[in-house]
Design a protein around this motif. Structure first.
Motif, PDB file in Angstrom:
ATOM      1  N   VAL A 453       0.853  -1.182   0.000  1.00 26.92           N
ATOM      2  CA  VAL A 453       0.000   0.000   0.000  1.00 26.92           C
ATOM      3  C   VAL A 453       0.887   1.229   0.000  1.00 26.92           C
ATOM      4  N   SER A 454       0.654   2.129  -0.951  1.00 27.64           N
ATOM      5  CA  SER A 454       1.427   3.361  -1.039  1.00 27.64           C
ATOM      6  C   SER A 454       0.504   4.500  -1.440  1.00 27.64           C
ATOM      7  N   PHE A 455       0.591   5.622  -0.705  1.00 23.79           N
ATOM      8  CA  PHE A 455      -0.240   6.800  -0.947  1.00 23.79           C
ATOM      9  C   PHE A 455      -1.729   6.426  -1.010  1.00 23.79           C
ATOM     10  N   GLY A 456      -2.125   5.520  -0.113  1.00 23.76           N
ATOM     11  CA  GLY A 456      -3.525   5.150   0.010  1.00 23.76           C
ATOM     12  C   GLY A 456      -4.026   4.172  -1.038  1.00 23.76           C
ATOM     13  N   ARG A 457      -3.141   3.706  -1.924  1.00 27.07           N
ATOM     14  CA  ARG A 457      -3.566   2.776  -2.970  1.00 27.07           C
ATOM     15  C   ARG A 457      -2.958   1.397  -2.737  1.00 27.07           C
TER      16      ARG A 457
END
Length: 597
Positions: A453-457
Motif C-alpha cells: 500500500v502506497s499513498f492510500g492505494r
C-alpha cells in the motif's frame, strides 16, 4: 467501534462528530455513556454527557444507590471469565450485554473483577444489572483501550467472542461469532460463564509484560532482559521479574547463553558518561572500558556513553559494540568528522580494541552489533544500510560483495549468517567454509503475507500479486536472530510505509508469516496480537520473544510441540525436526480444523 464482536456481522459505528459527507454511521451522543472513555467539554457530546440517558449510566448509579424496586424490576446477568484451563479467573476485561433490538441504545457492561479490583488475586467475576425485562441480550467480551478505571484493564489473552449456551474453550468448536441471546427477566439473575478459547496442548503464547520492552532472550530460552521506561529488569521462567540496580541501564542489551551475564551500560566514576559493562548478580556491573579515556561520548535514549555494548557471545568472553573517539580533538565524539564512531571488540585478555573499518566509509559511523555464539564471527554495519562482518579478525564488506544492507544474526559456530536486504532477499552465508557462495532463501511475498500500500492505494488490487512480486521482489526481511544450528530464523518484514509482519523461516519448509503460523496451529491467544516484531530465539529454536512494532509489550512463545494434519487427524510432533519429517511424509502444516485459517 463495533456494537458487538468485530467480524461477526455487526457494522461499525463511528465517532459522533465525523463529517456527514463521509456517509458513515455515527453515534448519537445521547447513546454514549457519560465519561466514555473521557468526559467531553464542548459540542453536542458535552451537552449529552451532562445527562444520564444511557442504560449503562443508570446501572452505574443504581448499583450504588438502588431504589427499593431496582433489583425486582430489572434483569441481571452474572458469571465468571476463565482462562483456557477452565479454572483460572481473569480480571480487567469488559463484559457487555447488548440488546439485540437496540444495539446502541440499550447496552450495559461490567469489568471482570470490578468488585475486588485485583486486591485479592485473579477475579473473573462480573455482574450486569438494569436489563430490560423481556428483551434479548447478547453477551460478549472486549478489551478496554482507554480511560481510567479502578480495576486495571488487561488485554484479551484470546479472541473477543460472544457467549453461547455451549460455551467452551476449543477454538475448533466454540466459534467467536456463535451467540445465544439471553432473555432478561425482572428480579431474575441469569448466568453466563465465559471461557477464553485455546488448546491445552501445542504452542504456548503468553504475554509476559505490558508497558515494557524485551531486548534479548538467553539462548537457554528461560530468561530475558528488558526495560520498563528507564528501569532495567530480568525475567526468568521460574523466578519471575527482578529489577537491576538504578545505576545501570540496558541500552541495546544482550545476554549470555545461561542468562547469568548481561551486557549493560554503567557510569563507573559518576561523571555522567556511561560505558559498556557486564553485569552478574555476584559482582554487579563491571565496565569494559572505552577508547577515549571516558571523556566524551555519544547521546542516545540511554544517556551519554563513551562505549555502547550491542552483543555478547554465549559465555561472556567476547563483547562487541560502538565506541567513540575524538579524532579532531575538538572535545566532541560526534562531530561531522568521519571516523569518530567506531566498532569495538572486547575480551578479558585484550580489553577493548577498535575493529578494522572500511577504507571508504559511507556514513559517519561504523559499529559492531552481532556475534556468533562462539565469538568468532562479528557482524556490523557501515551506517544503516551497508553490512559488514569480521571473521577471526578479517573484515568482509558484505554490501560490496553481496549487496547486503544489514546482518544481525549468526548461528553458534558462525557457519550461518543471515544477509538481509540483498536483491534476492535473505541469503545464508557461511564465512567459515564457503565465504564466496551465499545461498538465497528469498523472503515473504507481497500480496500474500503483506499488501503493498502506497499513498492510500493498494497495488496488489491495482496490478495483481504477480506483477507486484515481479517488480519488487521478496518483501525485505530483517532477520534478527536464529537457532544454534541456523535452521530456524526469525525477523520482521515490511516497512514503515507498507506496515510490518513477523516472519519465520524453517529449513526444509521455507518462510511463513507469524499470523499464518499461529492461525494454522489454532493459537487463539495470538489471534488479536500482530506479532510483527520477533526479536530473539533460543538455541533450540523452540522459544521466541517479541511483540508489536512500536508497542511496549512482550510475549514469550514456546514452540516445543506443534500439530500437523495427517489423513484427516491431528498429530502432535516436535519442533522443528519432527515437523520437517511429518511434512516430508505428506502431512499438512497445522491442525485439521485450521488448515484454511
Amino acid at each position: 467501534e463495533y456494537p458487538g464482536v468485530a467480524g461477526c456481522g455487526v457494522e461499525p459505528v463511528y465517532r459522533w462528530n465525523y463529517p456527514a459527507y463521509l456517509g458513515l454511521d455515527v453515534a448519537d451522543p445521547y447513546d454514549i455513556e457519560t465519561m466514555y472513555p473521557f468526559i467531553e467539554h464542548s459540542g453536542d457530546a458535552a451537552e449529552a454527557m451532562s445527562y444520564l440517558t444511557s442504560a449503562d449510566d443508570a446501572a452505574a448509579i443504581s448499583d450504588l444507590y438502588p431504589t427499593p424496586d431496582y433489583a425486582s424490576s430489572t434483569g441481571s446477568i452474572s458469571g465468571t471469565l476463565y482462562l483456557k484451563d477452565g479454572k483460572t479467573e481473569y480480571s480487567g476485561v469488559n463484559v457487555v450485554a447488548r440488546n439485540v433490538n437496540d444495539l446502541m441504545g440499550d447496552a450495559v457492561s461490567a469489568m471482570t473483577g470490578y468488585q475486588t479490583q485485583g486486591k485479592v488475586g485473579p477475579d473473573g467475576r462480573y455482574r450486569i444489572n438494569n436489563l430490560t425485562p423481556g428483551e434479548q441480550y447478547v453477551v460478549y467480551i472486549e478489551s478496554i483501550r482507554a480511560g481510567g478505571y479502578p480495576t486495571s484493564p488487561q488485554s484479551l489473552v484470546s479472541v473477543p467472542e460472544y457467549w453461547n449456551a455451549a460455551e467452551g474453550t476449543s477454538p475448533a468448536t466454540d466459534q467467536a461469532c456463535d451467540a445465544t441471546p439471553i432473555v432478561a427477566e425482572a428480579g431474575v439473575e441469569k448466568t453466563a460463564d465465559i471461557y477464553f478459547n485455546g488448546y491445552p496442548k501445542g504452542i504456548e503464547f503468553r504475554q509476559i509484560i505490558s508497558g515494557a520492552f524485551l531486548v534479548d532472550l538467553a539462548k537457554n530460552g528461560r530468561s530475558a532482559m528488558g526495560t520498563a521506561g528507564s528501569t532495567p529488569f530480568v525475567w526468568d521462567e521460574n523466578f519471575g521479574f527482578r529489577l537491576l540496580s538504578d545505576d545501570v541501564s540496558v541500552g541495546a542489551g544482550s545476554m549470555t547463553r545461561n542468562g547469568q551475564k548481561l551486557l549493560v551500560l554503567y557510569d563507573d566514576n559518576g561523571n555522567g558518561i556511561q560505558q559498556a559493562a557486564l553485569w552478574t548478580d555476584s559482582r554487579g556491573p563491571v565496565p569494559l572500558g572505552d577508547l577515549n579515556g571516558d571523556t566524551c561520548g555519544g547521546s542516545g535514549s540511554a544517556g551519554v556513553s563513551s562505549s555502547y555494548g550491542w552483543a555478547v557471545d554465549d559465555t561472556g568472553a567476547t563483547a562487541v559494540g560502538t565506541a567513540y573517539i575524538d579524532v579532531d580533538s575538538d572535545g566532541s565524539c560526534q562531530s561531522s568528522t568521519r571516523g569518530e564512531i567506531v566498532p569495538f571488540k572486547w575480551t578479558k585478555k585484550t580489553g577493548m580494541q577498535q575493529l578494522e573499518t572500511p577504507e571508504q566509509t559511507y556514513s559517519s559511523w561504523v559499529r559492531a552489533h552481532g556475534i556468533s555464539g562462539n565469538g568468532e564471527v562479528i557482524l556490523g554495519g557501515n551506517g544503516p544500510s551497508r553490512a559488514l562482518a569480521w571473521v577471526n579478525g578479517d573484515l568482509y564488506n558484505l554490501y560490496e560483495q553481496f549487496g547486503s544492507r544489514s546482518a544481525y544474526a549468526a548461528n553458534f559456530d558462525g557457519t550461518t549468517v543471515a544477509l538481509n536486504g540483498t536483491p534476492e532477499g535473505v541469503m545464508l552465508w557461511d564465512p567459515i567454509n564457503d565465504p564466496a557462495n551465499p545461498v538465497a532463501i528469498g523472503g515473504l511475498e507481497w500480496c500474500k503475507d503483506l499488501d503493498y500500500v502506497s499513498f492510500g492505494r493498494n497495488f496488489c488490487d491495482l496490478l495483481g500479486p504477480e506483477a507486484v512480486q515481479a517488480q519488487l521482489g521478496p518483501i525485505p526481511v530483517e532477520v534478527f536472530d536464529m537457532s544454534d544450528d541456523g535452521s530456524v530464523l526469525i525477523g520482521r518484514a515490511g516497512s514503515f510505509f507498507a506496515g510490518f509482519v513477523g516472519g519465520i523461516w524453517i529449513e526444509g519448509i521455507g518462510w511463513m508469516n507469524f499470523s499464518e503460523f499461529f492461525a494454522k496451529q489454532g493459537v487463539a491467544e495470538a489471534a488479536s496480537v500482530p506479532f510483527d516484531n520477533p526479536i530473539a530465539i533460543s538455541g533450540t529454536g523452540r522459544e521466541i520473544t517479541g511483540g508489536i512494532a512500536g508497542a511496549t509489550a512482550a510475549w514469550h512463545v514456546d514452540i516445543d510441540q506443534v500439530f500437523v494434519c495427517r489423513d484427516g487427524a491431528d498429530l502432535q510432533t516436535g519442533f522443528p525436526n519432527g515437523l520437517r519429517e511429518e511434512l516430508a511424509a505428506g502431512a499438512e502444516f497445522g491442525r485439521c480444523a485450521h488448515l484454511d485459517d
